[in-house]
Design an enzyme around this catalytic site. Structure first.
Site, PDB file in Angstrom:
ATOM      1  N   CYS A 224     -37.676   4.140  -4.129  1.00 44.63           N
ATOM      2  CA  CYS A 224     -38.495   4.530  -2.985  1.00 44.63           C
ATOM      3  C   CYS A 224     -39.627   5.470  -3.408  1.00 44.63           C
ATOM      4  O   CYS A 224     -40.551   5.035  -4.082  1.00 44.63           O
ATOM      5  CB  CYS A 224     -37.627   5.108  -1.860  1.00 44.63           C
ATOM      6  SG  CYS A 224     -38.504   5.108  -0.271  1.00 44.63           S
TER       7      CYS A 224
ATOM      8  N   HIS B 223     -33.580   1.284  -0.743  1.00 43.37           N
ATOM      9  CA  HIS B 223     -32.608   2.307  -1.131  1.00 43.37           C
ATOM     10  C   HIS B 223     -31.272   1.678  -1.530  1.00 43.37           C
ATOM     11  O   HIS B 223     -30.324   1.684  -0.744  1.00 43.37           O
ATOM     12  CB  HIS B 223     -32.400   3.303   0.015  1.00 43.37           C
ATOM     13  CG  HIS B 223     -33.491   4.299   0.155  1.00 43.37           C
ATOM     14  ND1 HIS B 223     -33.563   5.444  -0.619  1.00 43.37           N
ATOM     15  CD2 HIS B 223     -34.582   4.316   0.949  1.00 43.37           C
ATOM     16  CE1 HIS B 223     -34.643   6.135  -0.293  1.00 43.37           C
ATOM     17  NE2 HIS B 223     -35.279   5.470   0.658  1.00 43.37           N
TER      18      HIS B 223
ATOM     19  N   GLU C  51     -29.030   2.818  -3.356  1.00 40.54           N
ATOM     20  CA  GLU C  51     -27.938   3.803  -3.443  1.00 40.54           C
ATOM     21  C   GLU C  51     -27.174   3.936  -2.124  1.00 40.54           C
ATOM     22  O   GLU C  51     -26.044   4.428  -2.117  1.00 40.54           O
ATOM     23  CB  GLU C  51     -28.493   5.167  -3.890  1.00 40.54           C
ATOM     24  CG  GLU C  51     -29.135   6.017  -2.799  1.00 40.54           C
ATOM     25  CD  GLU C  51     -30.525   5.542  -2.369  1.00 40.54           C
ATOM     26  OE1 GLU C  51     -31.021   4.549  -2.922  1.00 40.54           O
ATOM     27  OE2 GLU C  51     -31.105   6.181  -1.461  1.00 40.54           O
TER      28      GLU C  51
END
Ligand code: MN
Length: 240
Positions: free
Chosen positions: A104, A210, A212
């Site tokens: 990002c 994202h 994660e």
């Protein structure tokens, strides 16, 4: 986990951010050992000297004066010192072929470090039927098309019959002019760049979404596994 990785932790410098938990969990799940350098006090050269890999995390906006633009009214500055710290880290990592995974804002930092520019606010600067911002963390928001044969494609295995990959989306900025030594590896249907990577031999993969956020469910585990594997390989080549 093989004998090597049990003996020798793979040390991943994870840049300081406001929501570190999911990055930490994702790196650990992939077998890496994350640590967070302190922006105000940790020297980038010293950080890179003990890092086997660099993970650039998400956050607020890169100061547009760093890529020759005036701030858009929607500009939300990042934490004090963070821009300079991360630009120094990623430039050193690229020069030293330390593997980089950029997420990002991290993708945007990588692009600016490479001389590129950013769309400062997608809703006001681009026509798009896609809402790139605002959805909850692990909500799949829009598809991306991944460039066949890219490193990202090889990692996620998106070529062939699986079709577009769905990703989450929590950004209001994106790449405008691509930096030197980078190629586009993924786009949303509105043309917004969702992935870039380095053209050199070192692992340098950046995504605008994202991954994660999905460590509990595993959709993008292969991205973190490939990154930590590249870091482990570099560690083996750089330790006595
Ligand atoms: Mn998006």
């Amino acid at each position: 986990m093989d004998q090597d990785s049990q003996d020798t932790p793979v040390r991943i410098a994870v840049t300081s951010c406001r929501k570190p938990a999911d990055y930490d969990a994702s790196v650990r799940k992939a077998g890496g050992e994350p640590w967070v350098p302190v922006v105000a006090t940790d020297d980038p050269d010293e950080v890179l000297a003990r890092a086997d890999g660099l993970l650039l995390t998400g956050g607020d906006d890169v100061d547009p004066t760093l890529f020759g633009a005036l701030p858009h009214p929607a500009f939300e500055p990042a934490e004090p010192g963070r821009d300079a710290h991360e630009l120094a880290l990623v430039r050193r990592a690229l020069a030293a072929r330390v593997p980089v995974l950029a997420i990002c804002r991290g993708l945007q930092v990588l692009n600016v470090a490479a001389g590129g520019t950013l769309i400062q606010d997608i809703p006001t600067e681009r026509r798009s039927g896609i809402n790139h911002g605002g959805a909850p963390a692990a909500t799949l928001a829009h598809p991306i098309d991944i460039t066949p044969g890219s490193r990202l494609d090889r990692i996620l295995g998106a070529a062939g019959d699986t079709g577009p990959v769905m990703v989450n989306s929590r950004h209001h900025q994106a790449v405008a002019v691509l930096g030197d030594g980078l190629v586009v590896t993924a786009r949303a249907p509105d043309g917004i760049i969702e992935g870039v990577e380095g053209t050199g031999p070192a692992f340098c993969v950046a995504v605008q979404w994202h991954p994660e956020s999905f460590h509990r469910t595993g959709e993008f585990d292969r991205l973190f596994s490939a990154f930590v594997a590249a870091c482990a390989e570099r560690a083996r080549g750089h330790r006595p």
